[in-house]
Design a protein around this motif. Structure first.
Motif, PDB file in Angstrom:
ATOM      1  N   SER A 162      -9.688   5.764  -1.166  1.00  0.00           N
ATOM      2  CA  SER A 162      -9.344   7.314  -1.298  1.00  0.00           C
ATOM      3  C   SER A 162     -10.107   7.755  -2.504  1.00  0.00           C
ATOM      4  N   GLU A 163     -10.257   9.080  -2.769  1.00  0.00           N
ATOM      5  CA  GLU A 163     -10.922   9.535  -3.918  1.00  0.00           C
ATOM      6  C   GLU A 163     -10.201   9.383  -5.148  1.00  0.00           C
ATOM      7  N   SER A 164      -8.608   9.687  -5.268  1.00  0.00           N
ATOM      8  CA  SER A 164      -7.894   9.655  -6.291  1.00  0.00           C
ATOM      9  C   SER A 164      -6.964   8.500  -6.193  1.00  0.00           C
ATOM     10  N   GLY A 165      -6.578   8.170  -4.975  1.00  0.00           N
ATOM     11  CA  GLY A 165      -5.444   7.193  -4.939  1.00  0.00           C
ATOM     12  C   GLY A 165      -5.960   5.698  -4.558  1.00  0.00           C
ATOM     13  N   PRO A 166      -4.611   5.021  -4.280  1.00  0.00           N
ATOM     14  CA  PRO A 166      -5.067   3.734  -3.805  1.00  0.00           C
ATOM     15  C   PRO A 166      -5.741   3.502  -2.602  1.00  0.00           C
ATOM     16  N   PRO A 167      -6.385   2.442  -2.202  1.00  0.00           N
ATOM     17  CA  PRO A 167      -6.920   2.175  -0.727  1.00  0.00           C
ATOM     18  C   PRO A 167      -5.918   2.557   0.149  1.00  0.00           C
ATOM     19  N   ARG A 168      -6.322   3.363   1.423  1.00  0.00           N
ATOM     20  CA  ARG A 168      -5.451   3.562   2.154  1.00  0.00           C
ATOM     21  C   ARG A 168      -5.905   2.894   3.746  1.00  0.00           C
ATOM     22  N   ARG A 169      -5.100   2.543   4.585  1.00  0.00           N
ATOM     23  CA  ARG A 169      -5.512   1.822   5.766  1.00  0.00           C
ATOM     24  C   ARG A 169      -5.068   3.007   6.910  1.00  0.00           C
ATOM     25  N   TYR A 170      -6.065   3.349   7.456  1.00  0.00           N
ATOM     26  CA  TYR A 170      -6.138   4.360   8.632  1.00  0.00           C
ATOM     27  C   TYR A 170      -6.050   3.907   9.914  1.00  0.00           C
ATOM     28  N   TYR A 171      -5.106   4.595  10.584  1.00  0.00           N
ATOM     29  CA  TYR A 171      -4.972   4.150  11.970  1.00  0.00           C
ATOM     30  C   TYR A 171      -5.609   5.240  12.790  1.00  0.00           C
ATOM     31  N   ARG A 172      -6.294   4.500  14.039  1.00  0.00           N
ATOM     32  CA  ARG A 172      -6.772   5.348  15.014  1.00  0.00           C
ATOM     33  C   ARG A 172      -6.621   4.812  16.418  1.00  0.00           C
ATOM     34  N   LEU A 173      -6.456   5.893  17.412  1.00  0.00           N
ATOM     35  CA  LEU A 173      -6.042   5.331  18.702  1.00  0.00           C
ATOM     36  C   LEU A 173      -7.183   4.657  19.367  1.00  0.00           C
ATOM     37  N   THR A 174      -7.025   3.747  20.238  1.00  0.00           N
ATOM     38  CA  THR A 174      -8.131   3.007  20.946  1.00  0.00           C
ATOM     39  C   THR A 174      -8.227   3.617  22.240  1.00  0.00           C
ATOM     40  N   THR A 175      -9.118   3.441  23.207  1.00  0.00           N
ATOM     41  CA  THR A 175      -9.021   4.071  24.494  1.00  0.00           C
ATOM     42  C   THR A 175      -7.799   3.559  25.148  1.00  0.00           C
ATOM     43  N   ASP A 176      -7.256   2.348  25.145  1.00  0.00           N
ATOM     44  CA  ASP A 176      -6.257   1.883  25.754  1.00  0.00           C
ATOM     45  C   ASP A 176      -4.965   2.538  25.092  1.00  0.00           C
ATOM     46  N   GLY A 177      -4.937   2.900  23.787  1.00  0.00           N
ATOM     47  CA  GLY A 177      -3.894   3.777  23.207  1.00  0.00           C
ATOM     48  C   GLY A 177      -3.743   5.072  23.917  1.00  0.00           C
ATOM     49  N   ALA A 178      -5.023   5.510  23.993  1.00  0.00           N
ATOM     50  CA  ALA A 178      -5.042   7.032  24.541  1.00  0.00           C
ATOM     51  C   ALA A 178      -4.461   7.145  25.988  1.00  0.00           C
ATOM     52  N   ARG A 179      -4.843   5.909  26.637  1.00  0.00           N
ATOM     53  CA  ARG A 179      -4.271   6.318  28.026  1.00  0.00           C
ATOM     54  C   ARG A 179      -2.854   5.692  28.171  1.00  0.00           C
ATOM     55  N   ALA A 180      -2.536   4.886  27.181  1.00  0.00           N
ATOM     56  CA  ALA A 180      -0.863   4.679  27.210  1.00  0.00           C
ATOM     57  C   ALA A 180      -0.299   6.066  26.644  1.00  0.00           C
ATOM     58  N   ALA A 209       0.610  -1.333  -0.178  1.00  0.00           N
ATOM     59  CA  ALA A 209      -0.149   0.028   0.223  1.00  0.00           C
ATOM     60  C   ALA A 209       0.808   1.373   0.041  1.00  0.00           C
ATOM     61  N   HIS A 210       1.943   1.136   0.838  1.00  0.00           N
ATOM     62  CA  HIS A 210       2.846   2.323   0.714  1.00  0.00           C
ATOM     63  C   HIS A 210       3.410   2.710  -0.849  1.00  0.00           C
ATOM     64  N   LEU A 211       3.688   1.664  -1.154  1.00  0.00           N
ATOM     65  CA  LEU A 211       4.459   1.388  -2.620  1.00  0.00           C
ATOM     66  C   LEU A 211       3.615   2.067  -3.568  1.00  0.00           C
ATOM     67  N   ASP A 212       2.332   1.682  -3.542  1.00  0.00           N
ATOM     68  CA  ASP A 212       1.188   2.005  -4.470  1.00  0.00           C
ATOM     69  C   ASP A 212       0.859   3.603  -4.289  1.00  0.00           C
ATOM     70  N   GLU A 213       1.127   4.065  -3.070  1.00  0.00           N
ATOM     71  CA  GLU A 213       1.110   5.483  -2.845  1.00  0.00           C
ATOM     72  C   GLU A 213       2.122   6.114  -3.700  1.00  0.00           C
ATOM     73  N   VAL A 214       3.169   5.602  -3.451  1.00  0.00           N
ATOM     74  CA  VAL A 214       4.373   6.232  -4.073  1.00  0.00           C
ATOM     75  C   VAL A 214       4.323   6.385  -5.599  1.00  0.00           C
ATOM     76  N   ARG A 215       3.720   5.019  -6.096  1.00  0.00           N
ATOM     77  CA  ARG A 215       3.383   5.133  -7.558  1.00  0.00           C
ATOM     78  C   ARG A 215       2.338   6.034  -8.004  1.00  0.00           C
ATOM     79  N   HIS A 216       1.370   6.226  -7.200  1.00  0.00           N
ATOM     80  CA  HIS A 216       0.452   7.233  -7.357  1.00  0.00           C
ATOM     81  C   HIS A 216       0.809   8.482  -7.549  1.00  0.00           C
ATOM     82  N   HIS A 217       1.720   8.847  -6.606  1.00  0.00           N
ATOM     83  CA  HIS A 217       2.047  10.505  -6.838  1.00  0.00           C
ATOM     84  C   HIS A 217       3.130  10.642  -7.787  1.00  0.00           C
TER      85      HIS A 217
END
Lengths: 256, 120
Positions: free
Chosen positions: B71-89, A49-57
């Motif tokens: 994503s609107e234009s690019g490839p699918p993206r994996r988003y990270y979010r804090l959990t309650t435990d993460g916020a506490r840590a 996914a990281h490299l897809d992003e690079v390619r995309h840009h």
């Protein structure tokens, strides 16, 4: 919910042999094979996914090479993933799983167990009689010392690090009962014959002398062989740290 | 030579997971964005690729959670979010870090002064 794989792999589906990104991912997959499957799959998906992003840009090879350089070699990335598998947060230098700390050692315990269980009770009786004086022939002094010595031997057998439960059961049976077996042959009721009115009447059960001696030798061989086998097993495991480890956990379960 | 380089490496390693939590705590981030944010900060000197295993471990430890988003234009993206435990840590580390930093600063200041008066 989380999905393991995005639906599309973006623009990197081309399998040009000279595509540096495809090469990198292939190398990464090979290196990641040593990781647990789910960890490896996640790592490859993330990097892809990281490299897809690079390619995309910027689809250019120069940008791709720069991005790969920034990522570090696949081997570096996999080493980092391996380090994260260790509970240690600091990501300590990749440690091989559990160095064999298992105690290697001798089989002194097993030898002592044998001495206590087999000649031990006999010696105890003799000692009790000589030391005990008049009290030495009281039933309590004749039974208790050999029994205690035997029990001590059995405790050592069952706390052995090098024997598993089966070995321990065998040792308990052989020591001392196995050794009594050949002696017990002498107790087989002998045939008594009387001549009555010129007729010989025999009572009891007779073993032909050859059979008796054969059985006696066979029992001796069996008992000594079993004993030798137990010691061989113990000493082999005592010098092999791998099995020592397994035995140690069993010992903790068994003796605590 | 001294232990300088090794100590710094250890410090970076120890602090990095919490810095990652801090960046994610500010707002949800996707992997590439997160990696670029961290690697642009000088001082961390890490291979970008090694951040993904760290993120994976934070997820396994339940400190962050992830979602794939188109994503609107690019490839699918994996988003990270804090959990309650993460916020506490993260909150716990922020307090501990300030105390630790102040203590180190104090001690370094003392050493500096005495070193100067010794004329060494």
């Amino acid at each position: 919910m989380e999905r393991d794989e995005p639906d599309t792999h973006g623009e990197n589906d081309m399998t040009d042999a000279h595509d540096p990104i495809a090469d990198y991912l292939a190398r990464l997959e090979r290196a990641a094979a040593e990781l647990p499957d789910d960890v490896a799959a996640e790592l490859v998906t993330d990097i892809r996914a990281h490299l897809d992003e690079v390619r995309h840009h910027d689809p250019g090879d120069a940008r791709a090479r720069q991005a790969l350089d920034d990522l570090g070699t696949p081997e570096t990335v996999v080493a980092a993933a391996r380090a994260e598998l260790v509970p240690d947060e600091a990501g300590a230098p990749v440690a091989p799983p559990a160095p064999p700390m298992a105690p290697r050692g001798g089989i002194g315990r097993e030898i002592l167990a044998f001495v206590l269980a087999v000649p031990g009770p006999v010696v105890a009786v003799v000692l009790a009689r000589t030391v005990g004086g008049t009290a030495g022939s009281a039933p309590a002094t004749l039974v208790l010392p050999p029994l205690l010595v035997l029990l001590a031997g059995w405790v050592l057998v069952w706390t052995s690090r090098w024997w598993n439960a089966g070995d321990k059961a065998l040792a308990t049976a052989l020591w001392p009962f196995g050794f009594l077996l050949p002696l017990a042959l002498w107790l087989v009721p002998t045939q008594t014959c009387t001549t009555m009115n010129g007729q010989e009447i025999c009572e009891g059960f007779a073993l032909a002398p050859a059979v008796g001696i054969g059985l006696f030798i066979a029992l001796i061989v069996l008992v000594l062989g079993g004993t030798a086998w137990l010691f061989a097993r113990a000493s082999r495991r005592a010098s092999d740290p791998g099995t020592a480890h397994a035995r140690t956990t069993e010992q903790h379960a068994g003796s605590r | 030579m001294g232990p300088g380089n090794d100590t710094l490496t250890q410090l970076r390693r120890g602090a990095l997971p919490h810095c990652v939590l801090a960046v994610i705590g500010e707002q949800d981030r996707y992997g590439f964005e997160l990696v670029k944010l961290l690697s642009e900060r000088s001082g961390f000197e890490i291979s970008e690729g090694t951040i993904y295993p760290l993120l994976s471990r934070l997820r396994r430890d339940g400190l962050v959670e992830t979602t794939w988003r188109e994503s609107e234009s690019g490839p699918p993206r994996r988003y990270y979010r804090l959990t309650t435990d993460g916020a506490r840590a993260l909150a716990g580390f922020q307090i501990a870090w300030v105390e630790f930093r102040d203590a180190v600063d104090d001690l370094l200041a003392i050493t500096e002064r005495s070193g100067a008066s010794d004329g060494t």
